[in-house]
Design an enzyme around this catalytic site. Structure first.
Site, PDB file in Angstrom:
ATOM      1  N   HIS A   1      18.695  34.599  79.551  1.00 39.52           N
ATOM      2  CA  HIS A   1      17.335  35.191  79.546  1.00 39.52           C
ATOM      3  C   HIS A   1      17.386  36.701  79.344  1.00 39.52           C
ATOM      4  CE1 HIS A   1      16.104  31.335  81.441  1.00 39.52           C
ATOM      5  NE2 HIS A   1      17.222  31.504  82.125  1.00 39.52           N
TER       6      HIS A   1
ATOM      7  N   SER B   1      17.246  59.598  60.652  1.00 45.81           N
ATOM      8  CA  SER B   1      15.802  59.641  60.488  1.00 45.81           C
ATOM      9  C   SER B   1      15.441  60.899  59.727  1.00 45.81           C
ATOM     10  CB  SER B   1      15.135  59.642  61.862  1.00 45.81           C
ATOM     11  OG  SER B   1      13.836  60.202  61.765  1.00 45.81           O
TER      12      SER B   1
ATOM     13  N   LYS C   1      18.466  61.050  65.621  1.00 43.53           N
ATOM     14  CA  LYS C   1      18.546  59.595  65.487  1.00 43.53           C
ATOM     15  C   LYS C   1      19.764  59.089  64.720  1.00 43.53           C
ATOM     16  CE  LYS C   1      15.344  56.879  65.892  1.00 43.53           C
ATOM     17  NZ  LYS C   1      15.171  55.795  66.867  1.00 43.53           N
TER      18      LYS C   1
ATOM     19  N   GLU D   1      19.995  45.620  61.435  1.00 46.25           N
ATOM     20  CA  GLU D   1      18.608  45.148  61.285  1.00 46.25           C
ATOM     21  C   GLU D   1      18.409  44.392  59.978  1.00 46.25           C
ATOM     22  OE1 GLU D   1      15.788  48.345  63.304  1.00 46.25           O
ATOM     23  OE2 GLU D   1      17.344  49.267  62.116  1.00 46.25           O
TER      24      GLU D   1
ATOM     25  N   TYR E   1      15.553  13.870  35.516  1.00 48.50           N
ATOM     26  CA  TYR E   1      15.301  15.300  35.375  1.00 48.50           C
ATOM     27  C   TYR E   1      13.827  15.573  35.153  1.00 48.50           C
ATOM     28  CZ  TYR E   1      15.398  20.074  33.571  1.00 48.50           C
ATOM     29  OH  TYR E   1      15.168  21.415  33.386  1.00 48.50           O
TER      30      TYR E   1
HETATM   31  N1  ARG Z   1      16.860  25.402  31.433  1.00 44.23           N
HETATM   32  C1  ARG Z   1      16.863  24.056  31.926  1.00 44.23           C
HETATM   33  C2  ARG Z   1      17.081  24.076  33.463  1.00 44.23           C
HETATM   34  O1  ARG Z   1      17.394  25.090  33.963  1.00 44.23           O
HETATM   35  C3  ARG Z   1      17.973  23.290  31.286  1.00 44.23           C
HETATM   36  C4  ARG Z   1      17.729  21.815  31.206  1.00 44.23           C
HETATM   37  C5  ARG Z   1      16.666  21.513  30.215  1.00 44.23           C
HETATM   38  N2  ARG Z   1      16.508  20.121  30.039  1.00 44.23           N
HETATM   39  C6  ARG Z   1      15.403  19.606  29.525  1.00 44.23           C
HETATM   40  N3  ARG Z   1      15.329  18.326  29.444  1.00 44.23           N
HETATM   41  N4  ARG Z   1      14.407  20.364  29.151  1.00 44.23           N
HETATM   42  O2  ARG Z   1      16.876  23.083  34.128  1.00 44.23           O
END
Ligand code: ARG
Length: 459
Positions: free
Chosen positions: A157, A278, A284, A291, A318
């Site tokens: 504490h 400072s 200071k 920090e 993706y």
């Molecule tokens: N610049 C893209 C990234 O950073 C690369 C991959 C792009 N792929 C795509 N199917 N457009 O993710």
């Protein structure tokens, strides 16, 4: 005009705003080295598998080295129209070697390419974090060794609780940063699978050898599922989680250094090299490094939360959302490495004020537990009763405005008649720490054992 890399089905080029939101070259150029390394391994594999000729592969591999030297030499002209590092590199390769450049992207997609580059970048940073932590631990071990016997207050504490040793306190951080090191090492094991060859998402009909590229690029194995290989960013999240926990530890330590270096505590003197002055108050000396390290957790953990939020609802595989995975990781990595270096410098330089530590250790009735333990051991008192008797003595000392060792034997015996002069042996702070010999306890001998264990482990 339409993009030269994928413009076949396009009649018009992108709007300027589209180009601005789409391009990642402003930041993903930091992965140039990984991109080129990956492409060189891919080209060698394509040739070994008979997919391209040895001559083309040699031209590609040689040309890529030229591109890398241009990038590292600062003469490379990055183009926003070419979106990202992958297409910038390939386009320049085409300028340099002509037609064979167009064969490099056989059996590959930017989806597995970017997953590979980013993974290798994060892997390198994981190793850097481990080295940085190791240096910090060495600095802490040196402090612990110097001050294995110095007595200071241990707190709960933020109130004085029991005396501990400086060495013990330093070693607490060694444990914390040691766990951080092992977290990075664990994450590295899981991240070390190569996505290259997953192609867009489904794999490829070309007879590629993913084991060959995986090995050439230092991976343990190729990733086993092509969908997962291009969709996975767990490696970056785990890295950021390890960074965040490390940053949290750094932040707690910084907070202690800020408190300890204050005029009220004067436990440590931070070096001029890691302090600032400072502009108005000439006297200071401020603990700015501490920090700033204390604050770095904000952006580092922010990066982790940011990437989790980007990834959380994404369907396989993706999506362009995933381009938003990099900048925060880059920033977190830079912040962590800088914080580790600053902390290591500060710890190496700092001077403990041994007298102030010891004086503070004796305040706040810090040996009250030792007194209670003595009553249990010497008088056979149940601990709860000993706790009560000691509490009465603390109240008496408080009323008299003195510390426990300043009470007379008469005072003591007025609370419990069986107390004898032997009690004064346990009221001093040095006796207190020396007595705590349980495994992992604060006794200097125990602390030295832990220091020796760590030194051995780091060899
Ligand atoms: N610049 C893209 C990234 O950073 C690369 C991959 C792009 N792929 C795509 N199917 N457009 O993710």
């Amino acid at each position: 005009k339409a993009n030269t890399m994928w413009g076949g089905r396009f009649a018009a080029g992108p709007d300027a705003i589209m180009e601005a939101i789409n391009a990642s070259i402003g930041f993903d150029q930091r992965m140039a080295k990984q991109d080129i390394e990956g492409s060189r391994a891919h080209a060698a594999m394509l040739a070994a598998a008979g997919i391209i000729t040895d001559t083309d592969a040699a031209a590609i591999r040689e040309g890529l080295l030229t591109v890398l030297s241009e990038i590292e030499g600062g003469t490379f002209e990055f183009s926003t129209a070419l979106e990202d590092i992958h297409m910038n590199v390939e386009s320049r390769l085409k300028d340099l070697i002509g037609e064979p450049a167009g064969r490099l992207h056989t059996a590959r997609s930017r989806n597995d390419q970017v997953a590979l580059d980013f993974r290798m970048w994060v892997r390198e940073q994981t190793d850097a974090a481990i080295s940085g932590l190791q240096a910090l631990i060495q600095a802490l071990l040196a402090q612990a060794e110097a001050g294995a016997d110095w007595v200071m207050p241990g707190f709960t504490h933020l109130q004085v609780a029991q005396p501990v040793t400086w060495g013990h306190h330093m070693m607490a951080y060694v444990e914390m940063f040691g766990r951080d090191m092992s977290r990075f090492a664990d994450a590295r094991k899981r991240m070390n699978q190569s996505p290259l060859g997953a192609a867009a998402l489904a794999g490829t009909s070309f007879p590629i050898d993913r084991h060959m590229t995986a090995q050439a690029l230092g991976f343990d194995a190729p990733a086993s599922n092509s969908l997962d290989a291009v969709a996975d960013r767990d490696f970056a999240l785990e890295y950021l989680a390890a960074c965040s926990i490390t940053a949290m530890h750094l932040s707690r330590f910084s907070e202690e250094l800020v408190i300890w270096s204050s005029a009220q505590f004067r436990f440590v003197q931070l070096s001029d090299r890691f302090s600032t002055g400072s502009s108005i108050m000439p006297q200071k000396k401020n603990p700015d490094a501490a920090e700033l390290i204390r604050a770095k957790i904000g952006r580092i953990m922010g990066a982790m939360v940011g990437l989790f939020t980007v990834m959380k609802g994404l369907p396989l595989t993706y999506s362009k959302d995933m381009q938003e995975d990099k900048e925060q990781v880059f920033d977190a990595a830079d912040s962590l490495m800088l914080a580790l270096a600053a902390m290591t410098g500060m710890v190496s330089d700092m001077n403990a004020n041994v007298d102030a530590l010891e004086r503070a250790a004796a305040t706040g009735f810090s040996t009250a537990t030792d007194l209670a333990d003595w009553l249990v051991r010497e008088l056979g008192m149940p601990f709860r009763e000993a706790h009560h008797v000691t509490g009465t003595l603390v109240a008496m000392a408080e009323t008299k405005g003195c510390d426990l060792p300043d009470l007379s034997l008469d005072d003591m015996q007025s609370v419990h008649e069986n107390i004898n002069a032997g009690v004064f042996d346990v009221l001093g702070v040095h006796n207190s720490v020396a007595s705590r010999t349980s495994y992992g306890g604060t006794a200097p001998g125990e602390v030295r054992k832990q220091i020796a264990r760590w030194k051995e482990a780091l060899k």
